[in-house]
Every structure is written in C-alpha cells, then in structure tokens.
Write an enzyme that holds these catalytic residues in place. Structure first.
Site, short mmCIF file in Angstrom:
data_model
loop_
_atom_site.label_atom_id
_atom_site.label_comp_id
_atom_site.label_asym_id
_atom_site.label_seq_id
_atom_site.Cartn_x
_atom_site.Cartn_y
_atom_site.Cartn_z
N LYS A 43 0.96 -0.99 0.07
CA LYS A 43 -0.13 -0.11 0.20
C LYS A 43 0.73 1.29 0.18
CE LYS A 43 -4.00 -2.34 2.31
NZ LYS A 43 -4.82 -2.16 3.45
N PHE A 80 -15.78 3.11 7.24
CA PHE A 80 -14.12 3.62 6.67
C PHE A 80 -13.96 3.58 5.40
CE2 PHE A 80 -14.07 -1.08 7.97
CZ PHE A 80 -13.44 -1.48 6.70
N ARG A 92 -1.16 -14.29 4.38
CA ARG A 92 -1.84 -13.86 5.51
C ARG A 92 -1.11 -13.64 6.78
NH1 ARG A 92 -6.29 -10.50 4.39
NH2 ARG A 92 -6.86 -10.78 6.57
N ARG A 131 3.06 -6.24 8.81
CA ARG A 131 2.05 -4.91 9.68
C ARG A 131 2.70 -4.72 10.93
NH1 ARG A 131 -3.51 -7.23 7.61
NH2 ARG A 131 -3.90 -5.77 5.68
N HIS A 133 -1.90 -5.58 1.52
CA HIS A 133 -3.21 -6.33 1.24
C HIS A 133 -3.29 -7.56 0.93
CE1 HIS A 133 -7.34 -7.51 -0.11
NE2 HIS A 133 -6.31 -7.96 -1.39
#
Ligand code: IDP
Length: 135
Positions: A11, A59, A87, A104, A117
């Site tokens: 991102k 959101f 994931r 993350r 993502h």
C-alpha cells in the site's frame, strides 16, 4: 498441499517508506514466488471497485482516499498454501494486534495505513488477480 496464487498489494504507506524490497524478501524467503507485478497509481474508480465489498462500511471513503494517496505495488504470489501463507506473513489488520515479526507489526502505522493487502481466500484471490492482471 496445493499450489495457489494470491494477490498482494504493498500500500502507499509502505511504498513511501521504501520497503518494497524488504517485503519482497519476506515473500521469497517464505517460498512465495512473484509471478506478476506492477507499480501503479490507482484511480478512485479502481480503488472503489477493488474494495467494493466494503462500500457500506464507515471507513470506506478513508480507505479509498488512502489507497489513491500514492503509488502501490501490486503482485500475484504463487506457492504452496499461498493465500494463508501470505496472510500469516502480513499479520492482523490492526498492526497493534499483529504478531511480532509480521509485515504489519514491522512496517505499518495504523489500521488505516497498514502496509499490505492480501487476498483472504482462494476464490477471492482469483477475482483480485484478474482485476489487475486479467486472465
Ligand atoms: P484485511 O486487509 O486484513 O483483509 P479487511 O477487513 O478486508 O482487512 O479490511 C480492508 C482494509 O480496510 C484494511 O486492510 C484496512 O486498511 C481497512 N480497515 C479495516 N477495518 C478498518 C477500521 O475499522 N478502520 C479503518 N480502516 C479499516
């Protein structure tokens, strides 16, 4: 175990932090092969279409604003159990809750700007890969 493909997006926050290479290394070291890739600036229409499933969520506008705030790096990853493996590498949606050592936890700042993502299921992966790379 099945060989799968999954869609990954680095991102705008992580592209701006200059960590594409570090994230790619994690994919490669986990046995995921980058089989297609493109860097691009998403249009609002592309970002809204990609996240259409979330359009009723509070959101949604913030998510779209964020996804068009700078270029993203989009890749299809291939390997054994690729969807779940990616994931696991990513960690939880909220970086504060993401396990140590995940992408993350290491590179994301907030639930909005959360670095990556990854498709959440094999069927979703096929749709998402086709969305950016065609058949
Ligand atoms: P995922 O990216 O971990 O699969 P999803 O629930 O599919 O998470 O949500 C898509 C994206 O929407 C998240 O990555 C995050 O950027 C954003 N998002 C999800 N929940 C919230 C929230 O409660 N507040 C702000 N943004 C959110």
């Amino acid at each position: 175990m099945a060989i799968e493909r999954t869609l990954s997006i680095i991102k705008p926050d992580a592209v701006a932090k200059n960590v594409i290479g570090k994230i790619y290394t994690r994919f490669e070291e986990a046995g995921l092969k980058i089989v297609a890739a493109q860097m691009k600036q998403l249009t609002r229409e592309e970002a809204e279409g990609f996240y259409a499933a979330h359009k009723e969520r509070g959101f949604f506008k913030d998510l779209v604003d964020f996804m068009v705030s700078g270029p993203v790096m989009i890749q299809a990853l291939e390997g054994e159990n690729a969807v779940l493996k990616n994931r696991e590498l990513m960690g939880a949606t909220d970086p504060k809750k993401a396990e140590k050592g995940t992408i993350r936890a290491d590179f994301a700042d907030s639930i909005d700007a959360n670095a990556v993502h990854g498709s959440d299921a094999v069927e979703a992966a096929a749709v998402e890969i086709a969305y950016f790379f065609g058949k």
